[in-house]
Write a protein that holds these residues in place. Structure first.
Motif, PDB file in Angstrom:
ATOM      1  N   ASP A  63      -3.520   2.985  -1.885  1.00 47.62           N
ATOM      2  CA  ASP A  63      -4.653   2.248  -1.323  1.00 47.62           C
ATOM      3  C   ASP A  63      -5.358   1.379  -2.355  1.00 47.62           C
ATOM      4  OD1 ASP A  63      -4.396   3.255   1.252  1.00 47.62           O
ATOM      5  OD2 ASP A  63      -5.557   5.043   0.762  1.00 47.62           O
ATOM      6  N   ILE A 116       0.835  -1.203   0.000  1.00 49.95           N
ATOM      7  CA  ILE A 116       0.000   0.000   0.000  1.00 49.95           C
ATOM      8  C   ILE A 116       0.865   1.246   0.000  1.00 49.95           C
ATOM      9  CG2 ILE A 116      -1.627   1.344   1.401  1.00 49.95           C
ATOM     10  CD1 ILE A 116      -2.974  -1.333   2.133  1.00 49.95           C
ATOM     11  N   THR A 159      -9.562   8.116   2.347  1.00 50.60           N
ATOM     12  CA  THR A 159     -10.630   7.200   1.965  1.00 50.60           C
ATOM     13  C   THR A 159     -11.915   7.360   2.772  1.00 50.60           C
ATOM     14  OG1 THR A 159      -9.815   5.473   3.452  1.00 50.60           O
ATOM     15  CG2 THR A 159      -9.002   5.445   1.174  1.00 50.60           C
ATOM     16  N   PRO A 215      -9.824  -1.913   1.611  1.00 50.56           N
ATOM     17  CA  PRO A 215      -9.275  -0.602   1.968  1.00 50.56           C
ATOM     18  C   PRO A 215      -9.515  -0.273   3.444  1.00 50.56           C
ATOM     19  CG  PRO A 215     -11.316  -0.350   0.767  1.00 50.56           C
ATOM     20  CD  PRO A 215     -10.984  -1.806   0.743  1.00 50.56           C
TER      21      PRO A 215
END
Length: 142
Positions: free
Chosen positions: A97, A92, A109, A103
């Motif tokens: 991501d 990552i 995010t 995730p």
């Protein structure tokens, strides 16, 4: 003369592209680890990582050269004693991501996780207002 120069330039630009596919695959790209327990850990992890080239397959299922390189990295790091979480973190950090099918909530995010909840709250609010309005209108006509 100009055509020959253009053809030569195009040929020179194509050399790096041709060299990339002619490289032999990494040792663990297509070969499993000898220890079945370690191979099971590697395979489980590879099914949760996205191939960045094909984007719809995990690196375990993809035949893309990049997926092979990523499989090699996973198996090599498992063999070196790293945990699947450490390997996932390294991938990552290296690729972003998007490489993970699982995730984590982070500063970049969180909107992806919050948007569906917010949308459901808005829809519920609109439905409650409409149903409340219908009931009050039905009570007025009786």
């Amino acid at each position: 003369m100009i055509r020959a120069v253009v053809a030569l330039l195009l040929a020179l630009l194509a050399i790096p592209v041709m060299a990339q596919d002619s490289m032999p695959p990494a040792p663990y790209a297509y070969n499993q680890l000898d220890d079945p327990r370690l191979e099971a850990e590697a395979t489980t992890l590879m099914h949760t990582l996205r191939c960045l080239k094909c984007q719809s397959q995990s690196i375990a299922d993809s035949d893309a050269p990049m997926a092979g390189d990523m499989r090699h990295q996973v198996r090599s790091r498992i063999l070196a004693g790293e945990s699947p979480d450490q390997i996932r973190g390294w991938l990552i950090a290296r690729y972003g991501d998007y490489v993970s099918y699982e995730p984590e909530v982070s500063a970049t995010t969180w909107p992806l996780f919050a948007a569906p909840v917010l949308l459901l709250l808005i829809v519920a609010g609109v439905l409650l207002r409409r149903l409340g309005k219908r009931r009050s209108d039905a009570g007025d006509t009786v």
